[in-house]
Design a protein around this motif. Structure first.
Motif, short mmCIF file in Angstrom:
data_model
loop_
_atom_site.label_atom_id
_atom_site.label_comp_id
_atom_site.label_asym_id
_atom_site.label_seq_id
_atom_site.Cartn_x
_atom_site.Cartn_y
_atom_site.Cartn_z
N SER A 20 0.81 -1.21 0.00
CA SER A 20 0.00 0.00 0.00
C SER A 20 0.85 1.27 0.00
O SER A 20 1.86 1.36 0.69
CB SER A 20 -0.90 0.00 1.25
OG SER A 20 -1.57 1.22 1.40
N ARG A 21 0.43 2.25 -0.83
CA ARG A 21 1.00 3.60 -0.87
C ARG A 21 2.39 3.66 -1.52
O ARG A 21 3.17 4.56 -1.22
CB ARG A 21 1.06 4.24 0.51
CG ARG A 21 -0.24 4.21 1.29
CD ARG A 21 -1.36 4.92 0.57
NE ARG A 21 -1.17 6.37 0.57
CZ ARG A 21 -1.94 7.24 -0.07
NH1 ARG A 21 -2.93 6.80 -0.83
NH2 ARG A 21 -1.71 8.53 0.01
N CYS A 22 2.65 2.76 -2.45
CA CYS A 22 3.92 2.81 -3.19
C CYS A 22 3.77 3.47 -4.55
O CYS A 22 4.72 3.49 -5.34
CB CYS A 22 4.50 1.40 -3.36
SG CYS A 22 5.32 0.76 -1.89
N GLN A 30 6.43 7.88 5.87
CA GLN A 30 5.99 9.28 5.79
C GLN A 30 4.65 9.38 5.07
O GLN A 30 3.72 10.05 5.54
CB GLN A 30 7.03 10.12 5.06
CG GLN A 30 6.62 11.57 4.85
CD GLN A 30 7.56 12.31 3.91
OE1 GLN A 30 8.55 11.77 3.43
NE2 GLN A 30 7.25 13.56 3.65
N VAL A 31 4.53 8.71 3.92
CA VAL A 31 3.30 8.77 3.13
C VAL A 31 2.14 8.15 3.89
O VAL A 31 1.03 8.69 3.93
CB VAL A 31 3.51 8.08 1.77
CG1 VAL A 31 2.19 7.99 1.00
CG2 VAL A 31 4.54 8.82 0.93
N ARG A 32 2.38 6.99 4.49
CA ARG A 32 1.32 6.34 5.25
C ARG A 32 0.93 7.13 6.48
O ARG A 32 -0.23 7.16 6.88
CB ARG A 32 1.76 4.93 5.65
CG ARG A 32 1.82 3.94 4.49
CD ARG A 32 2.21 2.56 4.99
NE ARG A 32 2.13 1.55 3.94
CZ ARG A 32 2.32 0.25 4.14
NH1 ARG A 32 2.61 -0.19 5.36
NH2 ARG A 32 2.22 -0.61 3.13
N TYR A 91 0.41 0.53 10.80
CA TYR A 91 0.46 0.57 9.35
C TYR A 91 1.54 1.54 8.85
O TYR A 91 2.21 1.27 7.85
CB TYR A 91 -0.92 0.99 8.85
CG TYR A 91 -1.05 1.43 7.42
CD1 TYR A 91 -1.09 0.51 6.38
CD2 TYR A 91 -1.19 2.79 7.10
CE1 TYR A 91 -1.26 0.92 5.06
CE2 TYR A 91 -1.36 3.21 5.79
CZ TYR A 91 -1.39 2.27 4.78
OH TYR A 91 -1.55 2.69 3.47
N ALA A 92 1.72 2.65 9.56
CA ALA A 92 2.66 3.68 9.13
C ALA A 92 4.02 3.58 9.82
O ALA A 92 4.93 4.36 9.51
CB ALA A 92 2.07 5.07 9.38
N SER A 93 4.17 2.62 10.73
CA SER A 93 5.42 2.53 11.49
C SER A 93 6.58 2.15 10.59
O SER A 93 6.43 1.43 9.60
CB SER A 93 5.28 1.51 12.61
OG SER A 93 5.20 0.20 12.09
#
Length: 279
Positions: A161-163, A218-220, A229-231
């Motif tokens: 996700s988020r790539c 950073q994006v997550r 999820y953003a760690s």
């Protein structure tokens, strides 16, 4: 020479007689060569009359100060409109000027100067329809939303996700008329060495996207601040597992962390031996 004061912002205008996609794309490719500078961008498409161009020039000149000279990237092909644009006190990069003249000299044929609409399928019904179908396909198959007719894809982008799967899919559809599905790798996919079942028999159409753990975190984090999820640890784990999956199944991949969508699309098309709609 156009310049921006230290810590300042240089205004950039993309002006065109058509959609402005070409001016924006080519201009941004040049601006990427100056990563230390900050730009404000404004696209002004569909300039068809001298009066409209005069208003545009007035707007551009209003952004000109003693400290900063705006940049103007133009794909306006109409000679009368180009002459009006060149009355500006700002710096104009005429993308249909000297470069096009050079092409004419090499080909020994005069350019039609018919505008840029045809570059994006507006002037050719069959090409336009193909692009619209590609965009519809990309939207239907965004982020694994539909598994219907995956075998009809020219390309399947695979990534955590988020790539950058969605913008790249849409760019390839809009600019190159390619049917692109994108498939997200989720938690259970990282627990096995096998490709996810829906794309297992389509590995020859798959292309992987990666990032750096710091950039992905950073994006997550902008979407879900403070979440697992953003760690950094979770992002690092997912990227390692994704890279191992690509390697095991001989899926080509690129790192999207420092690449523009345009650069990613070019590399993907070259690596996957894909062709755009004929011009």
């Amino acid at each position: 020479m156009p310049s921006a004061p230290e810590g300042g912002v240089t205004p950039v205008f993309f002006v065109a007689g058509g959609t402005g996609i070409s001016a924006e794309t080519l201009g941004n490719l040049m601006l990427q060569q100056f990563p230390s500078l900050t730009f404000s961008r404004r696209k002004i498409p569909f300039i068809k009359t001298v009066e409209h161009m005069r208003r545009v020039v007035a707007e551009i000149d209003a952004a000109h100060t003693d400290e900063v000279t705006p940049l103007v990237f133009s794909t306006v092909s109409d000679e009368e409109l180009r002459k009006e644009l060149l009355r500006t006190t700002c710096a104009v990069i005429d993308l249909f000027g000297p470069p096009l003249d050079d092409v004419e000299r090499v080909l020994h044929v005069n350019a039609t100067h018919g505008g840029t609409d045809s570059l994006h399928g507006v002037g050719d019904t069959s090409r336009y329809d193909a692009r619209m179908k590609a965009i519809e396909y990309a939207m239907e198959h965004d982020d694994g939303a539909s598994l219907r007719n995956l075998e009809g894809a020219d390309l399947i982008l695979v990534a955590p996700s988020r790539c950058g799967k969605t913008p790249t899919s849409m760019y390839l559809a809009l600019q190159h008329g390619l049917k692109v599905a994108n498939y997200p790798l989720v938690e259970e996919d990282f627990e096995t060495a096998e490709l996810p079942r829906p794309i297992r028999e389509l590995s020859d159409r798959c292309f992987g996207l990666l990032s750096t753990a710091a950039r992905l975190s950073q994006v997550r984090g902008e979407r879900r601040p403070g979440s697992r999820y953003a760690s950094l640890a979770q992002c690092s784990y997912e990227l390692r597992r994704a890279e191992a999956l690509y390697r095991a199944h001989r899926i080509p991949s690129i790192n999207s962390a420092k690449m523009s969508v345009e650069e990613m699309a070019a590399v993907i098309m070259q690596s996957a031996h894909l062709s755009r709609l004929s011009s």
